[in-house]
Enzyme design. Structure first.
Site, short mmCIF file in Angstrom:
data_model
loop_
_atom_site.label_atom_id
_atom_site.label_comp_id
_atom_site.label_asym_id
_atom_site.label_seq_id
_atom_site.Cartn_x
_atom_site.Cartn_y
_atom_site.Cartn_z
CD GLU A 40 36.73 -50.24 -19.77
OE1 GLU A 40 36.18 -50.86 -20.75
OE2 GLU A 40 36.31 -50.56 -19.47
CE LYS A 111 34.89 -51.89 -16.17
NZ LYS A 111 36.03 -52.23 -17.67
CB CYS A 146 33.02 -51.69 -19.90
SG CYS A 146 32.84 -53.24 -21.51
N1 LIG Z 1 35.84 -54.33 -20.49
C1 LIG Z 1 35.13 -54.76 -19.48
O1 LIG Z 1 35.12 -54.37 -18.52
C2 LIG Z 1 34.57 -56.46 -19.78
C3 LIG Z 1 33.64 -56.95 -20.08
C4 LIG Z 1 33.26 -57.72 -20.84
O2 LIG Z 1 33.73 -58.23 -21.55
C5 LIG Z 1 32.00 -58.07 -20.39
O3 LIG Z 1 31.22 -58.33 -19.26
O4 LIG Z 1 31.43 -59.62 -20.77
#
Ligand SMILES: NC(=O)CCC(=O)C(=O)O
Length: 264
Positions: A40, A111, A146
């Protein structure tokens, strides 16, 4: 089918252009992969929130252009992770893109769950509103991003839409690495799918990224996992395994169409 997961660090001292050049050299060195996956926001750096506006780009910007050239030159599918996409109306989104072997865009996902905990993503970016699944030569593929790992309803919908391989580019911190491991495995087991999860490495703005990119098969077996530093993780999967696992242990067919109809 050979897959390469490229676990990239995005140090504060490196410019986006330097990083794009460095990653291009890494990609061009990969031999024999049919699918390459990146993390990402690796080119901008997920934690570089104050630069999101300046680093936003369109689908013809520097990150997509480099990756499209490489995909076409190598003749591979390339999931470029995500970019901060600049829209005409000024909105920004965290947009994941899968390129085909001719360099064209075959799948785009914006996202849906933007992240707000110790993150400015939720205040800077607009959440997406679509969830495509695309039929490719190696199966029905979706990409999510993510934090989306945490939301079972999204995965249930992907599963209902027929996804067999889910690609998850991430910038997941080391502080919650056990959640990363647990959730990537759980989603594969729940839906009897391949989870191909490519995380970022290194540190940005004082935050340590977790690495440990991993591939989990439809039976829940971790078939490859990287360490915490930059790496190219090569893995061989058999996409037919989705059907085989679902036939041998037919859990998905036992799902009720709706659970909110159950009486209390
Ligand atoms: N980049 C993100 O979406 C981080 C997500 C995260 O750190 C978590 O769900 O814990």
């Amino acid at each position: 089918m050979k897959i390469a997961l490229v676990q990239v660090a995005s140090p504060d001292s490196e410019t986006r252009e330097e990083r794009i050049d460095r990653v291009e050299a890494t990609l061009r060195d990969i031999k024999g992969a049919e699918l390459i996956v990146l993390p990402e926001l690796w080119s901008a750096g997920y934690f570089h929130f104050d630069e999101y506006q300046a680093l936003a780009e369109t689908l013809t910007g520097p990150t997509v252009s480099m990756c499209a050239r490489v995909a076409a030159d190598l003749g591979v599918h390339l999931h470029l992770g995500s970019i901060i996409e600049a829209h005409e109306d000024g909105r920004l989104s965290n947009t994941s893109i899968l390129l085909g072997p001719d360099g064209s865009v075959v799948h785009t996902y914006r996202k849906v769950h933007v992240f707000g905990y110790k993150s400015k993503e939720a205040s800077l970016l607009t959440a997406g509103s679509s969830l495509p699944v695309v039929q490719l030569p190696f199966g029905a593929v979706a990409g999510i991003t993510c934090y989306d790992l945490r939301f079972p309803g999204l995965w249930m919908e992907l599963s209902t839409r027929g996804a067999e391989i889910v690609i998850v580019p991430a910038a997941w911190p080391a502080a919650r690495r056990e959640h990363w491991r647990l959730l990537t495995t759980a989603r594969a087991v729940e839906h009897q799918i391949f989870v191909i999860a490519c995380n970022a490495a290194g540190s940005q703005e004082g935050a340590e990224l977790g690495g440990h990119s991993r591939v989990v098969d439809p039976a829940g077996k971790v078939i490859a996992e990287a360490d915490s530093g930059e790496a190219v993780l090569m893995v061989d999967i058999d996409p037919q395994q989705v059907n085989a696992v679902r036939t041998e242990f037919p859990v998905i067919g036992d799902r009720l169409a709706a659970y909110d109809t159950l009486t209390v």
